[in-house]
Motif scaffolding. Structure first.
Motif, PDB file in Angstrom:
ATOM      1  N   LEU A   1       0.849  -1.193   0.000  1.00  0.00           N
ATOM      2  CA  LEU A   1       0.000   0.000   0.000  1.00  0.00           C
ATOM      3  C   LEU A   1       0.886   1.246   0.000  1.00  0.00           C
ATOM      4  O   LEU A   1       1.965   1.255   0.588  1.00  0.00           O
ATOM      5  CB  LEU A   1      -0.896   0.015   1.232  1.00  0.00           C
ATOM      6  CG  LEU A   1      -1.928  -1.104   1.320  1.00  0.00           C
ATOM      7  CD1 LEU A   1      -2.545  -1.142   2.708  1.00  0.00           C
ATOM      8  CD2 LEU A   1      -3.000  -0.928   0.271  1.00  0.00           C
ATOM      9  N   SER A   2       0.407   2.297  -0.632  1.00  0.00           N
ATOM     10  CA  SER A   2       1.151   3.564  -0.636  1.00  0.00           C
ATOM     11  C   SER A   2       1.134   4.165   0.772  1.00  0.00           C
ATOM     12  O   SER A   2       0.301   3.811   1.614  1.00  0.00           O
ATOM     13  CB  SER A   2       0.524   4.534  -1.633  1.00  0.00           C
ATOM     14  OG  SER A   2      -0.731   4.990  -1.143  1.00  0.00           O
ATOM     15  N   ASN A   3       2.054   5.106   1.011  1.00  0.00           N
ATOM     16  CA  ASN A   3       2.077   5.796   2.307  1.00  0.00           C
ATOM     17  C   ASN A   3       0.778   6.532   2.567  1.00  0.00           C
ATOM     18  O   ASN A   3       0.283   6.565   3.689  1.00  0.00           O
ATOM     19  CB  ASN A   3       3.247   6.771   2.379  1.00  0.00           C
ATOM     20  CG  ASN A   3       4.556   6.082   2.671  1.00  0.00           C
ATOM     21  OD1 ASN A   3       4.576   4.924   3.088  1.00  0.00           O
ATOM     22  ND2 ASN A   3       5.645   6.780   2.443  1.00  0.00           N
ATOM     23  N   LYS A   4       0.207   7.137   1.518  1.00  0.00           N
ATOM     24  CA  LYS A   4      -1.058   7.856   1.674  1.00  0.00           C
ATOM     25  C   LYS A   4      -2.160   6.887   2.096  1.00  0.00           C
ATOM     26  O   LYS A   4      -2.908   7.158   3.040  1.00  0.00           O
ATOM     27  CB  LYS A   4      -1.452   8.547   0.368  1.00  0.00           C
ATOM     28  CG  LYS A   4      -2.770   9.283   0.486  1.00  0.00           C
ATOM     29  CD  LYS A   4      -3.235   9.854  -0.828  1.00  0.00           C
ATOM     30  CE  LYS A   4      -4.595  10.505  -0.621  1.00  0.00           C
ATOM     31  NZ  LYS A   4      -5.475  10.370  -1.728  1.00  0.00           N
ATOM     32  N   ASP A   5      -2.257   5.739   1.398  1.00  0.00           N
ATOM     33  CA  ASP A   5      -3.274   4.749   1.751  1.00  0.00           C
ATOM     34  C   ASP A   5      -3.052   4.213   3.158  1.00  0.00           C
ATOM     35  O   ASP A   5      -4.001   4.053   3.929  1.00  0.00           O
ATOM     36  CB  ASP A   5      -3.287   3.592   0.751  1.00  0.00           C
ATOM     37  CG  ASP A   5      -3.987   3.946  -0.559  1.00  0.00           C
ATOM     38  OD1 ASP A   5      -4.525   5.067  -0.671  1.00  0.00           O
ATOM     39  OD2 ASP A   5      -3.994   3.090  -1.460  1.00  0.00           O
ATOM     40  N   THR A   6      -1.813   3.972   3.518  1.00  0.00           N
ATOM     41  CA  THR A   6      -1.504   3.467   4.860  1.00  0.00           C
ATOM     42  C   THR A   6      -1.933   4.475   5.918  1.00  0.00           C
ATOM     43  O   THR A   6      -2.538   4.108   6.930  1.00  0.00           O
ATOM     44  CB  THR A   6      -0.004   3.152   4.987  1.00  0.00           C
ATOM     45  OG1 THR A   6       0.351   2.185   3.992  1.00  0.00           O
ATOM     46  CG2 THR A   6       0.332   2.597   6.357  1.00  0.00           C
ATOM     47  N   GLY A   7      -1.671   5.755   5.680  1.00  0.00           N
ATOM     48  CA  GLY A   7      -2.105   6.786   6.622  1.00  0.00           C
ATOM     49  C   GLY A   7      -3.610   6.843   6.760  1.00  0.00           C
ATOM     50  O   GLY A   7      -4.145   6.976   7.868  1.00  0.00           O
ATOM     51  N   LEU A   8      -4.325   6.721   5.647  1.00  0.00           N
ATOM     52  CA  LEU A   8      -5.787   6.714   5.683  1.00  0.00           C
ATOM     53  C   LEU A   8      -6.303   5.502   6.461  1.00  0.00           C
ATOM     54  O   LEU A   8      -7.261   5.604   7.235  1.00  0.00           O
ATOM     55  CB  LEU A   8      -6.355   6.716   4.262  1.00  0.00           C
ATOM     56  CG  LEU A   8      -6.085   7.972   3.428  1.00  0.00           C
ATOM     57  CD1 LEU A   8      -6.509   7.756   1.976  1.00  0.00           C
ATOM     58  CD2 LEU A   8      -6.781   9.180   4.017  1.00  0.00           C
TER      59      LEU A   8
ATOM     60  N   GLN B   1     -11.051   8.081  -0.542  1.00  0.00           N
ATOM     61  CA  GLN B   1      -9.754   8.665  -0.875  1.00  0.00           C
ATOM     62  C   GLN B   1      -8.674   7.616  -1.151  1.00  0.00           C
ATOM     63  O   GLN B   1      -7.601   7.961  -1.645  1.00  0.00           O
ATOM     64  CB  GLN B   1      -9.277   9.575   0.256  1.00  0.00           C
ATOM     65  CG  GLN B   1     -10.142  10.787   0.481  1.00  0.00           C
ATOM     66  CD  GLN B   1      -9.680  11.576   1.683  1.00  0.00           C
ATOM     67  OE1 GLN B   1      -8.505  11.605   2.017  1.00  0.00           O
ATOM     68  NE2 GLN B   1     -10.629  12.229   2.357  1.00  0.00           N
ATOM     69  N   LEU B   2      -8.947   6.354  -0.805  1.00  0.00           N
ATOM     70  CA  LEU B   2      -7.939   5.314  -1.010  1.00  0.00           C
ATOM     71  C   LEU B   2      -7.613   5.166  -2.493  1.00  0.00           C
ATOM     72  O   LEU B   2      -8.508   5.138  -3.334  1.00  0.00           O
ATOM     73  CB  LEU B   2      -8.423   3.971  -0.463  1.00  0.00           C
ATOM     74  CG  LEU B   2      -8.402   3.786   1.048  1.00  0.00           C
ATOM     75  CD1 LEU B   2      -9.022   2.450   1.427  1.00  0.00           C
ATOM     76  CD2 LEU B   2      -6.991   3.890   1.598  1.00  0.00           C
ATOM     77  N   GLY B   3      -6.341   5.034  -2.797  1.00  0.00           N
ATOM     78  CA  GLY B   3      -5.904   4.833  -4.167  1.00  0.00           C
ATOM     79  C   GLY B   3      -6.080   3.402  -4.638  1.00  0.00           C
ATOM     80  O   GLY B   3      -6.337   3.146  -5.810  1.00  0.00           O
ATOM     81  N   ASP B   4      -5.954   2.444  -3.726  1.00  0.00           N
ATOM     82  CA  ASP B   4      -6.089   1.026  -4.067  1.00  0.00           C
ATOM     83  C   ASP B   4      -7.574   0.667  -4.034  1.00  0.00           C
ATOM     84  O   ASP B   4      -8.156   0.406  -2.981  1.00  0.00           O
ATOM     85  CB  ASP B   4      -5.307   0.171  -3.075  1.00  0.00           C
ATOM     86  CG  ASP B   4      -5.228  -1.293  -3.463  1.00  0.00           C
ATOM     87  OD1 ASP B   4      -6.184  -1.801  -4.088  1.00  0.00           O
ATOM     88  OD2 ASP B   4      -4.214  -1.928  -3.140  1.00  0.00           O
ATOM     89  N   LYS B   5      -8.198   0.649  -5.196  1.00  0.00           N
ATOM     90  CA  LYS B   5      -9.647   0.456  -5.288  1.00  0.00           C
ATOM     91  C   LYS B   5     -10.080  -0.970  -4.962  1.00  0.00           C
ATOM     92  O   LYS B   5     -11.187  -1.183  -4.468  1.00  0.00           O
ATOM     93  CB  LYS B   5     -10.163   0.865  -6.676  1.00  0.00           C
ATOM     94  CG  LYS B   5      -9.941   2.339  -6.983  1.00  0.00           C
ATOM     95  CD  LYS B   5     -10.530   3.242  -5.900  1.00  0.00           C
ATOM     96  CE  LYS B   5     -10.260   4.701  -6.169  1.00  0.00           C
ATOM     97  NZ  LYS B   5     -10.574   5.564  -5.038  1.00  0.00           N
TER      98      LYS B   5
END
Length: 158
Positions: free
Chosen positions: A12-19, A122-126
């Motif tokens: 997972l991206s850092n952004k997704d992990t933070g979310l 907002q998650l990038g990984d759909k």
């Protein structure tokens, strides 16, 4: 439910992990607030309803944790949304009693669920988002059921 065996190894991206950390925080806050409330209320309907909600929040938190592993330290990725939900649950549990307490926790449950839904969008990984959406459906249905049970039993003052 979607077969999610392969997602455990997905990166997972850092952004997704933070979310996801924000969602986990809000879920654990919901779990603790609802289990606490289920122990404070006098009637069986509320005891059962808030215990059910606490289990649904915990189930979602456990599922989210299974994708990111244990959160052992401050990730510095979390936003203020999670902190607001924590503060609102604490304020509801400490400043109120009786029917007002129950109504305020129900309100925070609703706000927390809406914030989790917003983070999910907002998650990038759909693919991951769709799996989590399944768990949110159960939580939404549980919250709506508790509202309906309380309304039918005329526990809610309108």
């Amino acid at each position: 439910m979607i077969n999610d065996r392969g997602l455990a190894t997905r990166s997972l991206s850092n952004k997704d992990t933070g979310l996801i950390y924000d969602m986990i925080s809000m879920c654990f806050d919901g779990f603790f607030a609802n289990v606490n409330l289920s122990e404070q209320v006098d009637n069986t309907l509320d005891k059962h309803g808030f215990k059910k909600l606490s289990n649904l929040f915990r189930r979602l938190a456990d599922r989210l944790l299974s994708f990111v592993g244990n959160v052992l330290e401050d990730s510095k990725l979390m936003t203020q949304d999670a902190g607001r939900i924590t503060s609102e649950y604490l304020a509801a549990l400490s400043a109120n009693t009786g029917q007002d307490l129950v109504n305020r926790v129900m309100l925070v449950n609703e706000q927390g669920l809406k914030r989790i839904e917003a983070l999910l969008r907002q998650l990038g990984d759909k693919v991951f988002a769709n799996i989590i959406a399944d768990y949110l459906v159960f939580l939404r249905r549980g919250l709506d059921n508790v509202k309906q049970w309380r309304s039918n039993a005329k526990v809610i003052q309108r």
